[in-house]
Structures are given as structure tokens and as C-alpha cells.
Design a protein around this motif. Structure first.
Motif, PDB file in Angstrom:
ATOM      1  N   PRO A 100       0.742  -1.167  -0.125  1.00  0.00           N
ATOM      2  CA  PRO A 100       0.033   0.113   0.032  1.00  0.00           C
ATOM      3  C   PRO A 100       0.542   1.232  -0.062  1.00  0.00           C
ATOM      4  CG  PRO A 100      -0.171  -1.056   2.185  1.00  0.00           C
ATOM      5  CD  PRO A 100       0.570  -1.910   1.372  1.00  0.00           C
ATOM      6  N   ALA A 101       2.025   1.211   0.741  1.00  0.00           N
ATOM      7  CA  ALA A 101       2.771   2.461   0.632  1.00  0.00           C
ATOM      8  C   ALA A 101       3.255   2.817  -0.756  1.00  0.00           C
ATOM      9  CB  ALA A 101       3.902   2.348   1.724  1.00  0.00           C
ATOM     10  N   GLU A 102       3.800   1.957  -1.417  1.00  0.00           N
ATOM     11  CA  GLU A 102       4.224   2.245  -2.696  1.00  0.00           C
ATOM     12  C   GLU A 102       3.192   2.450  -3.867  1.00  0.00           C
ATOM     13  OE1 GLU A 102       7.312  -0.646  -4.282  1.00  0.00           O
ATOM     14  OE2 GLU A 102       6.697  -1.768  -2.500  1.00  0.00           O
ATOM     15  N   ALA A 103       1.808   1.920  -3.263  1.00  0.00           N
ATOM     16  CA  ALA A 103       0.781   2.223  -4.336  1.00  0.00           C
ATOM     17  C   ALA A 103       0.270   3.688  -4.238  1.00  0.00           C
ATOM     18  CB  ALA A 103      -0.499   1.115  -3.882  1.00  0.00           C
ATOM     19  N   LEU A 104       0.520   4.180  -2.976  1.00  0.00           N
ATOM     20  CA  LEU A 104       0.080   5.604  -2.406  1.00  0.00           C
ATOM     21  C   LEU A 104       1.147   6.308  -3.133  1.00  0.00           C
ATOM     22  CD1 LEU A 104      -1.760   7.602  -1.070  1.00  0.00           C
ATOM     23  CD2 LEU A 104      -0.258   7.309   0.970  1.00  0.00           C
ATOM     24  N   GLY A 105       2.387   6.082  -3.194  1.00  0.00           N
ATOM     25  CA  GLY A 105       3.228   6.985  -3.855  1.00  0.00           C
ATOM     26  C   GLY A 105       2.997   7.257  -5.384  1.00  0.00           C
ATOM     27  N   TYR A 106       2.798   6.090  -6.166  1.00  0.00           N
ATOM     28  CA  TYR A 106       2.232   6.277  -7.301  1.00  0.00           C
ATOM     29  C   TYR A 106       1.037   6.876  -7.619  1.00  0.00           C
ATOM     30  CZ  TYR A 106       6.449   3.313  -8.907  1.00  0.00           C
ATOM     31  OH  TYR A 106       7.825   3.127  -9.276  1.00  0.00           O
ATOM     32  N   ALA A 107       0.162   6.702  -6.608  1.00  0.00           N
ATOM     33  CA  ALA A 107      -1.402   7.257  -6.939  1.00  0.00           C
ATOM     34  C   ALA A 107      -0.772   8.919  -6.825  1.00  0.00           C
ATOM     35  CB  ALA A 107      -2.108   7.041  -5.808  1.00  0.00           C
ATOM     36  N   ASP A 108      -0.350   9.319  -6.124  1.00  0.00           N
ATOM     37  CA  ASP A 108       0.114  10.721  -5.781  1.00  0.00           C
ATOM     38  C   ASP A 108       0.888  11.123  -7.063  1.00  0.00           C
ATOM     39  OD1 ASP A 108      -0.916  10.824  -3.510  1.00  0.00           O
ATOM     40  OD2 ASP A 108       0.862  10.767  -2.246  1.00  0.00           O
ATOM     41  N   GLN A 109       1.610  10.248  -7.620  1.00  0.00           N
ATOM     42  CA  GLN A 109       2.540  10.661  -8.825  1.00  0.00           C
ATOM     43  C   GLN A 109       1.683  10.898 -10.030  1.00  0.00           C
ATOM     44  OE1 GLN A 109       5.985   8.681 -10.142  1.00  0.00           O
ATOM     45  NE2 GLN A 109       6.302   7.820  -8.072  1.00  0.00           N
ATOM     46  N   ALA A 110       0.521  10.165  -9.868  1.00  0.00           N
ATOM     47  CA  ALA A 110      -0.661  10.245 -11.098  1.00  0.00           C
ATOM     48  C   ALA A 110      -1.142  11.301 -11.180  1.00  0.00           C
ATOM     49  CB  ALA A 110      -1.433   8.844 -10.930  1.00  0.00           C
ATOM     50  N   LEU A 111      -1.598  11.949  -9.671  1.00  0.00           N
ATOM     51  CA  LEU A 111      -2.245  13.178  -9.635  1.00  0.00           C
ATOM     52  C   LEU A 111      -1.503  14.558  -9.873  1.00  0.00           C
ATOM     53  CD1 LEU A 111      -4.343  12.031  -6.519  1.00  0.00           C
ATOM     54  CD2 LEU A 111      -5.263  12.501  -8.689  1.00  0.00           C
ATOM     55  N   ARG A 112      -0.225  14.192  -9.703  1.00  0.00           N
ATOM     56  CA  ARG A 112       0.567  15.371  -9.941  1.00  0.00           C
ATOM     57  C   ARG A 112       0.525  15.413 -11.710  1.00  0.00           C
ATOM     58  NH1 ARG A 112       3.851  13.563  -5.562  1.00  0.00           N
ATOM     59  NH2 ARG A 112       5.315  12.352  -6.840  1.00  0.00           N
ATOM     60  N   ALA A 113       0.659  14.238 -12.340  1.00  0.00           N
ATOM     61  CA  ALA A 113       0.774  14.311 -13.777  1.00  0.00           C
ATOM     62  C   ALA A 113      -0.669  14.802 -14.406  1.00  0.00           C
ATOM     63  CB  ALA A 113       0.896  12.854 -14.348  1.00  0.00           C
ATOM     64  N   ASP A 114      -1.752  14.495 -13.714  1.00  0.00           N
ATOM     65  CA  ASP A 114      -3.252  14.628 -14.092  1.00  0.00           C
ATOM     66  C   ASP A 114      -3.923  14.874 -12.931  1.00  0.00           C
ATOM     67  OD1 ASP A 114      -5.492  15.062 -15.263  1.00  0.00           O
ATOM     68  OD2 ASP A 114      -5.836  13.258 -16.400  1.00  0.00           O
ATOM     69  N   PRO A 115      -4.183  16.191 -12.159  1.00  0.00           N
ATOM     70  CA  PRO A 115      -5.059  16.526 -11.137  1.00  0.00           C
ATOM     71  C   PRO A 115      -6.512  16.019 -11.387  1.00  0.00           C
ATOM     72  CG  PRO A 115      -3.720  18.237 -11.454  1.00  0.00           C
ATOM     73  CD  PRO A 115      -3.582  17.211 -12.547  1.00  0.00           C
ATOM     74  N   GLU A 116      -6.789  15.932 -12.618  1.00  0.00           N
ATOM     75  CA  GLU A 116      -8.302  15.738 -13.166  1.00  0.00           C
ATOM     76  C   GLU A 116      -8.642  14.000 -13.094  1.00  0.00           C
ATOM     77  OE1 GLU A 116     -10.355  18.289 -12.900  1.00  0.00           O
ATOM     78  OE2 GLU A 116      -8.672  19.127 -12.110  1.00  0.00           O
ATOM     79  N   LEU A 117      -7.699  13.236 -12.618  1.00  0.00           N
ATOM     80  CA  LEU A 117      -7.943  11.855 -12.987  1.00  0.00           C
ATOM     81  C   LEU A 117      -8.722  11.221 -11.684  1.00  0.00           C
ATOM     82  CD1 LEU A 117      -7.226   9.302 -14.913  1.00  0.00           C
ATOM     83  CD2 LEU A 117      -5.160   8.940 -13.241  1.00  0.00           C
ATOM     84  N   PRO A 118     -10.040  11.059 -11.984  1.00  0.00           N
ATOM     85  CA  PRO A 118     -10.919  10.570 -10.798  1.00  0.00           C
ATOM     86  C   PRO A 118     -10.349   9.078 -10.220  1.00  0.00           C
ATOM     87  CG  PRO A 118     -12.088  10.357 -12.927  1.00  0.00           C
ATOM     88  CD  PRO A 118     -10.946  11.068 -13.153  1.00  0.00           C
ATOM     89  N   SER A 119     -10.061   8.217 -10.943  1.00  0.00           N
ATOM     90  CA  SER A 119      -9.600   7.104 -10.579  1.00  0.00           C
ATOM     91  C   SER A 119      -8.449   6.926  -9.633  1.00  0.00           C
ATOM     92  CB  SER A 119      -9.406   5.937 -11.618  1.00  0.00           C
ATOM     93  OG  SER A 119      -8.281   6.437 -12.223  1.00  0.00           O
ATOM     94  N   ALA A 120      -7.612   8.181  -9.767  1.00  0.00           N
ATOM     95  CA  ALA A 120      -6.534   8.099  -8.891  1.00  0.00           C
ATOM     96  C   ALA A 120      -6.990   8.980  -7.602  1.00  0.00           C
ATOM     97  CB  ALA A 120      -5.312   9.215  -9.503  1.00  0.00           C
ATOM     98  N   TRP A 121      -7.876   9.685  -7.737  1.00  0.00           N
ATOM     99  CA  TRP A 121      -8.352  10.397  -6.193  1.00  0.00           C
ATOM    100  C   TRP A 121      -9.081   9.086  -5.458  1.00  0.00           C
ATOM    101  CZ3 TRP A 121      -6.576  14.542  -4.380  1.00  0.00           C
ATOM    102  CH2 TRP A 121      -6.084  15.414  -5.211  1.00  0.00           C
ATOM    103  N   LEU A 122      -9.716   8.357  -6.050  1.00  0.00           N
ATOM    104  CA  LEU A 122     -10.533   7.415  -5.532  1.00  0.00           C
ATOM    105  C   LEU A 122      -9.935   6.151  -4.764  1.00  0.00           C
ATOM    106  CD1 LEU A 122     -13.695   7.043  -7.848  1.00  0.00           C
ATOM    107  CD2 LEU A 122     -13.515   8.392  -5.517  1.00  0.00           C
ATOM    108  N   LEU A 123      -8.571   5.746  -5.603  1.00  0.00           N
ATOM    109  CA  LEU A 123      -7.582   5.049  -5.085  1.00  0.00           C
ATOM    110  C   LEU A 123      -6.936   5.485  -4.113  1.00  0.00           C
ATOM    111  CD1 LEU A 123      -5.937   2.523  -5.351  1.00  0.00           C
ATOM    112  CD2 LEU A 123      -4.642   3.525  -7.077  1.00  0.00           C
ATOM    113  N   ARG A 124      -6.463   6.891  -4.077  1.00  0.00           N
ATOM    114  CA  ARG A 124      -6.032   7.489  -3.155  1.00  0.00           C
ATOM    115  C   ARG A 124      -6.599   7.282  -1.771  1.00  0.00           C
ATOM    116  NH1 ARG A 124      -4.848  12.790  -0.691  1.00  0.00           N
ATOM    117  NH2 ARG A 124      -2.867  13.089  -0.176  1.00  0.00           N
TER     118      ARG A 124
END
Length: 370
Positions: free
Chosen positions: A56-80
Motif C-alpha cells: 500500500p505505501a508504494e501504491a500511494l506513492g504512485y497514486a500521488d504521482q498520477a495526480l501530479r501528472a493529471d489532477p483531473e484523474l478521478p480513478s487516482a483520487w478514489l484509489l488514494r
């Protein structure tokens, strides 16, 4: 002639993830990211793979990276939101869930995740809101078994067990392999085992199905351990009654009395002891149909608290048989050995119950993405 469409690396990774092969999906996502390091969809997919792999810790890191790349990505917000909720960071989790929901207000997943976060927070005042969001998720995704499951979970927290049962049953109609729905429906049956005939058997059957569908889920296995321990613990009353029956029935012969009276008392004691254990065996066999006996036996063999309880009951039961079979053995057999065994059953009950409670798993929930 048009050439057939060749799926991209990322499309193949998504397909592998959907097929339940997250390791291979992660490898392909990593291959794609080597050439496109700022691809938010690939980063979010890799985060989902790592979550499913128990990192989970690594998953959270990649979710944050995804949101930095695209703050409008809903799946990343929900995963986070899900990852933060599992880590018990409920404030940031709720904020992430609401931001994801704002991006897809007409999709069921946002309401589902927000409902999950609110329930996980443990704040009773939030339960009605969690239930309302779960109902909205069902409106938008009526064919999704997870939406109905969430309604059941929220209704259960509101102590509306009838609604919870209907929701779990609907989830299973849509997806008979929903292990969590099997498990939670069985918990409802277990609560009613004293009120409804056959409820205990339905509960055991559901727990077996849940454990078979998800071999890595400790919750269903623990519930089966609890039921096996309950069966062994329930037998303690038969063993204790048998101990008293044997002591009283053999007392005249043990004291040296003559005539037919002591023999009659002995025979009555034997009859009562046989009746007690026969009634218990028939009742247990009626509750546990043939298909459930082997799973429960295997669970019992691997659970020390069940073995302790069963062993203590068996020793006291054996002592009762020996007391009636050897009525003239004297006080050493009845009092010298029987009294310690009697108290051993009582003490083992509380000790094994405490040990069983410590085996309870922390349940993990997986929230879906859009």
C-alpha cells in the motif's frame, strides 16, 4: 483491407489486471512508463497493481504521482482515498473521495468509495450519510454487486439487518462469487442462530463458500474457527453434566453398598450419560450437513483454541465413562482426577476464548475504480 487493431502495452496491462494478474500488469505498466514517465493512467494502473499485491505505501506513492501528472484523474483520487482510509487517515481520505466524486458525479464508484470511507471512520454520526451515498451508488450502478454490498454494509451499521440481508442477497444474485457478501450474510445468519432453525447451518455454509472463493481472506476462515470453537465449547455443558451424572450414579457402588439399588443407580447413570452424548451428537450432525463437516474439521485441526477446548471436553467425557465403567475405583478416580478435569474445562473455556479473539484478522476492503 484494414489491419486489425494492435493493443498498446498499456491496454494489454489493463487487460491483465482485469484478468486478475496484477504482477504481469505491473511489469507491462512499468515498461510503458519507461518511455512515458508522466502518463497518469499508467501510474494509476501501477498503483492499483501494487495495492492488490499488498504494497500500500508504494501504491500511494504512485497514486500521488498520477495526480501530479493529471489532477483531473478521478480513478487516482478514489484509489488514494481507499489507501488513506486503510491507513486510518480518514480526513485526507474523505477529502480525496470527495474530489474524485466531484469529477464523476454521475458514476457510482465515487459514491461507493465515499460511503466506504465514512463507514471506516467509525463515526456513528456519519453512518446515515454513508448509507445515503451507498443508495445513490445503487441508483447509478444497479447491476454492480459491489454497490448492493455497500448498501448492506451501511444498513448493518445502522442496525437495519433486514435491509442488509436483502442487499447482500442481491449482491450474490448479481455475483455469486462475491466472497464478502457470502461472509457478511453468514454473519447475519449467525446472529439469528437461536431464533431461526437452520440459521447456524446457513452461516457455516456461507463461511465455507466465502473461504473457498477467496483463499487469502482471513475473515471467513476466522469465522469458521469461531463456529468450530463454539461447537466444542457447547459440548462442555454435556461433559459437565456427564461428570455429575457419573459421579452420582456410581456413588452407591463406590461406597460399598449392596443390593439391587446401587446397580440400578449405576445403570441409570449409564443410560443418562449415553442419552446426553447421543443427543449432542445427533444435534451436531443435524446442524452440520455432510458437505460442511470436512471443512470444519480441517479448520478445527489447524486452530489451537479449538483443539484446547475439544481436548478438555474429551478428557472430562472419558473420565465420566471410566467412572461408570469402574465404579469401585474409589475416590481417587472421581475426586482426585475428576475435580481437576472439571476445573480444566472451565479454565480452558476462558483461556481458549481469549486466544481465539486474538486470532481475529483486520479486515481489508478493496474499493473499485471507475
Amino acid at each position: 483491407m484494414t489491419a486489425p487493431h494492435q493493443p498498446s502495452v498499456l491496454e494489454r496491462a489493463e487487460a491483465l489486471y482485469d484478468l486478475g494478474r496484477p504482477e504481469q500488469a505491473a511489469a507491462l505498466a512499468g515498461q510503458h512508463l519507461a518511455e512515458h514517465p508522466d502518463d497518469a493512467a499508467a501510474l494509476a494502473l501501477l498503483a492499483r497493481c501494487l495495492r492488490r499485491a499488498g504494497r500500500p505505501a508504494e501504491a500511494l506513492g504512485y497514486a500521488d504521482q498520477a495526480l501530479r501528472a493529471d489532477p483531473e484523474l478521478p480513478s487516482a483520487w478514489l484509489l488514494r482515498a481507499e489507501l488513506l482510509s486503510n491507513a486510518r487517515h480518514f480526513g485526507p481520505a474523505e477529502d480525496s473521495a470527495r474530489r474524485g466524486l466531484a469529477l464523476i458525479p454521475q458514476h457510482w464508484a465515487g459514491y461507493h468509495v465515499l460511503s466506504s470511507v465514512l463507514l471506516a471512520s467509525g463515526q456513528r454520526a456519519r453512518h446515515p450519510e454513508a448509507y445515503a451515498h451507498a443508495l445513490r451508488a445503487v441508483e447509478l450502478g444497479p447491476e454492480e454487486d459491489t454497490t448492493h454490498f455497500q448498501v448492506g454494509l451501511a444498513a448493518y451499521h445502522l442496525k437495519d439487518h433486514a435491509t442488509a440481508q436483502r442487499a447482500y442477497e442481491q449482491a450474490l444474485r448479481l455475483n455469486p462469487e462475491n466472497s464478502e457478501a457470502h461472509n457478511n450474510l453468514s454473519l447475519l445468519h449467525l446472529r439469528r442462530r437461536w431464533l431461526r432453525p437452520g440459521a447456524w447451518t446457513k452461516a457455516a455454509s456461507g463461511f465455507v463458500d466465502s473461504a473457498a472463493l477467496d483463499t487469502e481472506d482471513r475473515a471467513a476462515r476466522y469465522n469458521l474457527e469461531t463456529m468450530a470453537w463454539g461447537a466444542a465449547a457447547g459440548a462442555r455443558w454435556v461433559a459437565l453434566a456427564g461428570f455429575l451424572t457419573a459421579a452420582v450414579g456410581s456413588a452407591p457402588l463406590r461406597s460399598g453398598a449392596t443390593g439391587s439399588g446401587p446397580l440400578v443407580a449405576e445403570l441409570v447413570g449409564v443410560g443418562v450419560l449415553v442419552a446426553l452424548w447421543t443427543a449432542w451428537a445427533l444435534w451436531t450432525l443435524r446442524r452440520v450437513p455432510p458437505r460442511l463437516r470436512r471443512p470444519l474439521l480441517l479448520i478445527a485441526r489447524g486452530c489451537p483454541p479449538v483443539l484446547w477446548m475439544g481436548g478438555a471436553v474429551a478428557l472430562l467425557g472419558l473420565h465420566s465413562v471410566l467412572t461408570l465403567a469402574l465404579p469401585r475405583a474409589g475416590a481417587e478416580l472421581v475426586g482426585g482426577l475428576g475435580t481437576p478435569l472439571f476445573w480444566a474445562v472451565v479454565i480452558t473455556y476462558w483461556a481458549s476464548r481469549t486466544a481465539l479473539t486474538r486470532r481475529a484478522p483486520h479486515r481489508r476492503r478493496a474499493a473499485p475504480g471507475p
